[in-house]
Scaffold this motif. Structure first.
Motif, PDB file in Angstrom:
ATOM      1  N   SER A 159       0.966  -1.370  -0.134  1.00 55.06           N
ATOM      2  CA  SER A 159       0.197   0.031   0.121  1.00 55.06           C
ATOM      3  C   SER A 159       1.026   1.329  -0.025  1.00 55.06           C
ATOM      4  O   SER A 159       0.250   1.880   0.765  1.00 55.06           O
ATOM      5  CB  SER A 159      -0.997  -0.369   1.640  1.00 55.06           C
ATOM      6  N   ILE A 160       2.089   1.616  -1.252  1.00 56.40           N
ATOM      7  CA  ILE A 160       2.469   2.397  -1.731  1.00 56.40           C
ATOM      8  C   ILE A 160       2.782   2.850  -2.876  1.00 56.40           C
ATOM      9  O   ILE A 160       2.289   1.515  -3.732  1.00 56.40           O
ATOM     10  CB  ILE A 160       3.741   2.355  -0.706  1.00 56.40           C
ATOM     11  N   ASP A 161       3.280   4.218  -3.108  1.00 58.07           N
ATOM     12  CA  ASP A 161       2.788   4.848  -4.379  1.00 58.07           C
ATOM     13  C   ASP A 161       3.688   4.029  -4.616  1.00 58.07           C
ATOM     14  O   ASP A 161       5.006   3.737  -5.053  1.00 58.07           O
ATOM     15  CB  ASP A 161       3.368   6.011  -3.951  1.00 58.07           C
ATOM     16  N   ALA A 162       3.121   3.663  -5.879  1.00 58.91           N
ATOM     17  CA  ALA A 162       4.193   2.545  -6.789  1.00 58.91           C
ATOM     18  C   ALA A 162       5.098   3.343  -7.707  1.00 58.91           C
ATOM     19  O   ALA A 162       6.554   3.258  -8.094  1.00 58.91           O
ATOM     20  CB  ALA A 162       3.887   1.259  -7.991  1.00 58.91           C
ATOM     21  N   ALA A 163       4.477   4.378  -8.468  1.00 56.20           N
ATOM     22  CA  ALA A 163       4.942   5.729  -9.065  1.00 56.20           C
ATOM     23  C   ALA A 163       6.728   5.937  -8.609  1.00 56.20           C
ATOM     24  O   ALA A 163       7.423   5.758  -8.495  1.00 56.20           O
ATOM     25  CB  ALA A 163       4.695   6.447  -9.532  1.00 56.20           C
ATOM     26  N   GLY A 164       6.245   6.490  -6.734  1.00 57.54           N
ATOM     27  CA  GLY A 164       7.432   6.411  -6.648  1.00 57.54           C
ATOM     28  C   GLY A 164       8.257   6.084  -6.085  1.00 57.54           C
ATOM     29  O   GLY A 164       9.365   6.690  -6.446  1.00 57.54           O
ATOM     30  N   LEU A 165       8.008   4.978  -5.526  1.00 57.84           N
ATOM     31  CA  LEU A 165       9.155   3.098  -5.714  1.00 57.84           C
ATOM     32  C   LEU A 165       9.803   3.232  -6.452  1.00 57.84           C
ATOM     33  O   LEU A 165      11.055   3.118  -6.470  1.00 57.84           O
ATOM     34  CB  LEU A 165       7.736   2.613  -4.974  1.00 57.84           C
ATOM     35  N   LYS A 166       9.424   2.740  -7.992  1.00 55.49           N
ATOM     36  CA  LYS A 166       9.945   2.878  -9.310  1.00 55.49           C
ATOM     37  C   LYS A 166      11.127   4.429  -9.748  1.00 55.49           C
ATOM     38  O   LYS A 166      11.554   4.116 -10.251  1.00 55.49           O
ATOM     39  CB  LYS A 166       8.431   2.632 -10.130  1.00 55.49           C
ATOM     40  N   ALA A 167      10.661   5.448  -9.347  1.00 52.02           N
ATOM     41  CA  ALA A 167      11.382   6.217  -9.587  1.00 52.02           C
ATOM     42  C   ALA A 167      12.474   6.440  -8.670  1.00 52.02           C
ATOM     43  O   ALA A 167      13.740   6.366  -9.088  1.00 52.02           O
ATOM     44  CB  ALA A 167      10.553   7.682  -9.595  1.00 52.02           C
ATOM     45  N   SER A 168      12.163   6.002  -7.384  1.00 49.65           N
ATOM     46  CA  SER A 168      13.469   5.730  -6.074  1.00 49.65           C
ATOM     47  C   SER A 168      14.482   4.580  -6.866  1.00 49.65           C
ATOM     48  O   SER A 168      15.316   4.770  -6.516  1.00 49.65           O
ATOM     49  CB  SER A 168      12.673   5.442  -4.860  1.00 49.65           C
ATOM     50  N   VAL A 169      13.902   3.486  -7.281  1.00 45.32           N
ATOM     51  CA  VAL A 169      14.689   2.550  -7.993  1.00 45.32           C
ATOM     52  C   VAL A 169      15.848   2.960  -9.377  1.00 45.32           C
ATOM     53  O   VAL A 169      16.864   2.289  -9.452  1.00 45.32           O
ATOM     54  CB  VAL A 169      13.546   1.309  -7.915  1.00 45.32           C
ATOM     55  N   GLU A 170      14.630   3.816 -10.122  1.00 41.32           N
ATOM     56  CA  GLU A 170      15.472   3.747 -11.290  1.00 41.32           C
ATOM     57  C   GLU A 170      16.731   4.961 -11.355  1.00 41.32           C
ATOM     58  O   GLU A 170      17.871   4.737 -11.208  1.00 41.32           O
ATOM     59  CB  GLU A 170      14.827   5.168 -11.948  1.00 41.32           C
ATOM     60  N   GLN A 171      16.317   6.047  -9.256  1.00 42.66           N
ATOM     61  CA  GLN A 171      17.530   6.767  -9.509  1.00 42.66           C
ATOM     62  C   GLN A 171      18.430   5.497  -8.650  1.00 42.66           C
ATOM     63  O   GLN A 171      19.918   6.086  -8.715  1.00 42.66           O
ATOM     64  CB  GLN A 171      17.131   7.825  -8.963  1.00 42.66           C
ATOM     65  N   TYR A 172      18.901   5.050  -7.962  1.00 39.49           N
ATOM     66  CA  TYR A 172      19.375   4.278  -7.655  1.00 39.49           C
ATOM     67  C   TYR A 172      20.091   3.541  -8.343  1.00 39.49           C
ATOM     68  O   TYR A 172      21.683   3.611  -7.448  1.00 39.49           O
ATOM     69  CB  TYR A 172      19.042   3.604  -6.338  1.00 39.49           C
ATOM     70  N   ASN A 173      19.394   2.686  -8.796  1.00 40.36           N
ATOM     71  CA  ASN A 173      20.244   1.968  -9.589  1.00 40.36           C
ATOM     72  C   ASN A 173      21.199   2.230 -11.033  1.00 40.36           C
ATOM     73  O   ASN A 173      22.284   2.159 -10.712  1.00 40.36           O
ATOM     74  CB  ASN A 173      18.973   0.730 -10.908  1.00 40.36           C
ATOM     75  N   ALA A 174      20.818   3.375 -11.533  1.00 39.35           N
ATOM     76  CA  ALA A 174      21.727   4.632 -12.668  1.00 39.35           C
ATOM     77  C   ALA A 174      23.105   5.187 -11.640  1.00 39.35           C
ATOM     78  O   ALA A 174      23.905   5.506 -12.171  1.00 39.35           O
ATOM     79  CB  ALA A 174      20.472   5.466 -12.719  1.00 39.35           C
ATOM     80  N   ASP A 175      22.716   5.539  -9.878  1.00 41.14           N
ATOM     81  CA  ASP A 175      23.998   5.991  -9.021  1.00 41.14           C
ATOM     82  C   ASP A 175      24.641   5.084  -9.386  1.00 41.14           C
ATOM     83  O   ASP A 175      25.930   5.100  -9.537  1.00 41.14           O
ATOM     84  CB  ASP A 175      23.311   6.400  -8.007  1.00 41.14           C
ATOM     85  N   ALA A 176      24.168   3.135  -8.575  1.00 41.78           N
ATOM     86  CA  ALA A 176      24.885   2.213  -8.519  1.00 41.78           C
ATOM     87  C   ALA A 176      25.741   1.555 -10.054  1.00 41.78           C
ATOM     88  O   ALA A 176      27.000   1.164 -10.004  1.00 41.78           O
ATOM     89  CB  ALA A 176      24.149   0.958  -8.659  1.00 41.78           C
ATOM     90  N   GLU A 177      24.807   2.035 -11.266  1.00 42.32           N
ATOM     91  CA  GLU A 177      25.585   1.463 -12.137  1.00 42.32           C
ATOM     92  C   GLU A 177      26.418   2.552 -12.484  1.00 42.32           C
ATOM     93  O   GLU A 177      27.703   2.062 -13.163  1.00 42.32           O
ATOM     94  CB  GLU A 177      24.839   0.816 -13.815  1.00 42.32           C
ATOM     95  N   ALA A 178      26.622   3.462 -12.350  1.00 39.00           N
ATOM     96  CA  ALA A 178      27.740   5.178 -12.656  1.00 39.00           C
ATOM     97  C   ALA A 178      29.006   4.673 -11.805  1.00 39.00           C
ATOM     98  O   ALA A 178      29.564   5.656 -11.726  1.00 39.00           O
ATOM     99  CB  ALA A 178      26.639   5.893 -13.049  1.00 39.00           C
ATOM    100  N   GLY A 179      28.572   4.833 -10.458  1.00 40.00           N
ATOM    101  CA  GLY A 179      29.762   4.867  -9.229  1.00 40.00           C
ATOM    102  C   GLY A 179      29.555   6.017  -8.994  1.00 40.00           C
ATOM    103  O   GLY A 179      30.438   6.057  -8.402  1.00 40.00           O
ATOM    104  N   ALA A 180      28.137   6.810  -9.059  1.00 43.38           N
ATOM    105  CA  ALA A 180      28.060   7.875  -8.527  1.00 43.38           C
ATOM    106  C   ALA A 180      27.626   8.161  -6.998  1.00 43.38           C
ATOM    107  O   ALA A 180      26.825   6.714  -6.826  1.00 43.38           O
ATOM    108  CB  ALA A 180      27.032   8.508  -9.194  1.00 43.38           C
ATOM    109  N   GLU A 181      27.619   8.702  -6.420  1.00 43.98           N
ATOM    110  CA  GLU A 181      26.971   9.063  -5.075  1.00 43.98           C
ATOM    111  C   GLU A 181      25.278   9.371  -5.322  1.00 43.98           C
ATOM    112  O   GLU A 181      25.104  10.394  -6.499  1.00 43.98           O
ATOM    113  CB  GLU A 181      27.373   9.955  -4.511  1.00 43.98           C
ATOM    114  N   ASN A 182      24.387   8.415  -4.241  1.00 46.24           N
ATOM    115  CA  ASN A 182      22.971   8.796  -4.547  1.00 46.24           C
ATOM    116  C   ASN A 182      22.918   9.976  -3.351  1.00 46.24           C
ATOM    117  O   ASN A 182      23.702  10.087  -1.921  1.00 46.24           O
ATOM    118  CB  ASN A 182      22.396   7.481  -3.540  1.00 46.24           C
ATOM    119  N   ALA A 183      22.402  10.827  -4.099  1.00 50.06           N
ATOM    120  CA  ALA A 183      22.132  11.784  -3.159  1.00 50.06           C
ATOM    121  C   ALA A 183      21.695  12.066  -1.889  1.00 50.06           C
ATOM    122  O   ALA A 183      21.889  12.261  -0.727  1.00 50.06           O
ATOM    123  CB  ALA A 183      21.122  12.984  -4.009  1.00 50.06           C
ATOM    124  N   VAL A 184      20.218  11.167  -1.482  1.00 48.56           N
ATOM    125  CA  VAL A 184      19.599  10.563  -0.192  1.00 48.56           C
ATOM    126  C   VAL A 184      20.806  10.457   0.540  1.00 48.56           C
ATOM    127  O   VAL A 184      20.670  10.321   1.932  1.00 48.56           O
ATOM    128  CB  VAL A 184      18.488   9.520  -0.741  1.00 48.56           C
TER     129      VAL A 184
END
Length: 574
Positions: free
Chosen positions: A467-492
């Motif tokens: 019962s959480i927001d799916a769009a928000g979750l997918k956006a968070s995962v997308e950014q997290y995965n992009a940072d992991a693949e780029a070896g970049a610091e996650n802002a959060v």
């Protein structure tokens, strides 16, 4: 009756979710039950801590003659201890209007409501059962004093180890253990991990040479900056070095070493349930007089020497137990919000993962007698416990913590983590991992198997289940995965992710909160587990071990110094 206990610090959500069922009868018996008014076996249901419970209740001539627990979703280390007590009480009273088994309130309600349903169908009179239904009030009485060699207050890991250590040192010693709750073993019975133990058979098999070669020296070096005295650390090290052999001699085998000093019974079995069952069995075989439902009250003093303890039992009988030695092993004060607010201000906002008996019964007694208290504001906080169950969770090689909006939350710790979670919508946060995380740690696999976690083949499915927001979750995962693949610091998070979340499901998630796990401060004890006055001198006749003391370790250190306390108390008997 002054010896009934109320669960303190239980997550509010759990209380809310079960409040309704506390005023509802058990589900009705299938049509195969005997006709009303007839003797027979009634198949009935109740609702316990983990959900539905199925029981068979045998009634003959308006008398309950047997109760069988067919199956339940209760925690085995609780229900296995609590059900026999509840069954005995109901059979003796021929009624479910009896006291709950303390430390098993919800399980007790499930059993009692089911029995009440069976009685109604058999044409017997019975009052409606609620969560707070207790037996008749017992008048207070005073009985004659008793005498023993050693009395131990508290039947958890430290107290049971003390009893065993005492009897192994002096088989003729008369040892009494009093435990205020109706079941033994404190919080240790829930623990997955038994750590700090060295020179073990499992470590040898795993080739863990750090803790099997020069292990005592390595242990002492690892603890030198803990604040414990050098003398206490040396005893601690030597006892940990022999602890595996001591446990195995009583049939307790910890066969799975999963790195460092960490041990489980097996790779799919928690250590706590095996250790605690073994300690209970050994204590009983050695002839220890174990009295559950008996609360230790005031210490008995002769001048400044401790010569016994006053107790009150479930029958509301008060009496003195005179002894040459008293060992206090009552745990900490995680379940007492007033003491938390006094000694560790701020931490009272959290619930606790500890068991309900940790109410700090002797804190004020120690202070009133001038005993040395140390590190009273020091706390151990566990990052993730399941809401509402309170089971410790986590341990996946990678996880995300998100709120109801699906937004990634920072990886705060301690009190800061609790405040962060409580500030979210509905005070809710969710621990999320993937199949790789599931495979990485047994605790996650166990909880998923028990149905504690929501599951989804996709992130959309997981979000819907939580019962959480799916769009928000997918956006968070997308950014997290992009940072992991780029070896970049996650802002959060303020760091580079260790790896990306799996591209494909299944995914797993559960609501969590941070919780007080242990209080680390308490009364000061020396290397012999003797309690100390404020000036550092020894209190004659008084020992302490476990979370009631100031100690830097945890479960295994409680067992170690419980054993040390019992051995030294027995060796000092006149």
């Amino acid at each position: 009756m002054n010896n009934k206990f109320v669960k303190v610090g239980l997550a509010g959500l759990l209380a809310a979710s079960l409040a309704a069922c506390s005023n509802q009868p058990a589900q009705q018996t299938p049509s195969t039950a005997p006709e009303a008014g007839n003797s027979g076996v009634y198949e009935v249901k109740g609702t316990g801590y983990g959900g539905e419970m199925n029981l068979k209740v045998t009634i003959a001539d308006q008398k309950i003659t047997d109760i069988e627990l067919v199956d339940s979703h209760e925690t085995n280390v609780v229900i296995d201890r609590a059900f026999p007590v509840m069954k005995e009480r109901i059979l003796e009273a021929n009624s479910p209007v009896v006291d709950n088994v303390s430390a098993a309130t919800f399980s007790s309600f499930g059993v009692k409501s089911a029995v009440a349903d069976a009685m109604k169908q058999a044409g017997m009179d019975v009052e409606e059962i609620t969560m707070t239904t207790q037996g008749p009030e017992k008048p207070a009485s005073q009985r004659e004093a008793e005498t023993c060699d050693i009395v131990i207050v508290g039947g958890g890991p430290a107290g049971l180890a003390a009893a065993i250590g005492a009897k192994q040192t002096n088989a003729n010693a008369n040892v009494i253990v009093v435990e205020k709750l109706d079941i033994l073993s404190g919080n240790g019975k829930f623990d997955m991990n038994f750590f700090d133990i060295i020179n073990t058979e499992a470590q040898k098999k795993a080739g863990n040479e750090e803790w099997t070669v020069n292990q005592v020296e390595n242990f002492i070096e690892s603890k030198k900056d803990t604040g414990e005295s050098a003398e206490r650390i040396e005893v601690w090290a030597n006892e940990e070095n022999e602890l595996d052999a001591w446990l195995r001699a009583m049939g307790v085998e910890l066969n799975y070493n999963y790195g460092g000093t960490n041990h489980m019974a097996e790779d799919n079995q928690y250590s706590g349930e095996v250790i605690q069952a073994g300690l209970e069995k050994q204590a009983k075989e050695l002839g220890v007089d174990i009295r559950t439902g008996t609360k230790g009250e005031e210490l008995i003093l002769d001048g400044k020497d401790v010569t016994g303890v006053k107790v009150t039992n479930n029958d509301n009988e008060s009496y003195d137990i005179q002894a040459q030695a008293v060992i206090i092993a009552t745990g900490g004060f995680c379940s007492n919000k007033e003491l938390l607010a006094e000694y560790a201000p701020g931490y009272e906002i959290m619930n606790t993962s500890n068991q309900m008996g940790t109410t700090g019964d002797y804190v004020k007694i120690f202070e009133a007698n001038g005993y040395k208290m140390e590190n009273m504001g020091k706390m151990s906080v566990f990052a993730n416990i399941i809401v509402p169950r309170r089971d410790l969770t986590g341990g996946a090689d990678m996880n995300l913590l998100v709120n109801k909006e699906g937004e990634l939350l920072a990886n705060a710790s301690g009190l800061d983590r609790a405040k962060m979670i409580q500030s979210q919508t509905d005070g809710a946060a969710y621990y999320i991992t993937d199949k790789t995380g599931y495979d990485s740690f047994y605790r996650i696999r166990k909880h998923v198997g028990l149905g504690y976690y929501a599951e989804g083949k996709t992130l959309d499915e997981l979000a819907a289940a939580l019962s959480i927001d799916a769009a928000g979750l997918k956006a968070s995962v997308e950014q997290y995965n992009a940072d992991a693949e780029a070896g970049a610091e996650n802002a959060v998070l303020g760091k580079v992710p260790s790896r990306a979340l799996d591209a494909e499901g299944p995914f797993y998630g559960v609501r969590v909160e941070a919780a007080n796990h242990m209080t680390k401060g308490g009364v000061a004890a020396n290397e012999k587990a003797q309690v100390l006055f404020e000036d550092g001198s020894v209190v004659n006749g008084l020992y302490a071990a476990g979370e009631v003391t100031s100690q830097t370790g945890g479960y295994s250190q409680s067992v170690v110094f419980g054993k040390v306390a019992g051995e030294n108390a027995a060796a000092a008997l006149k």
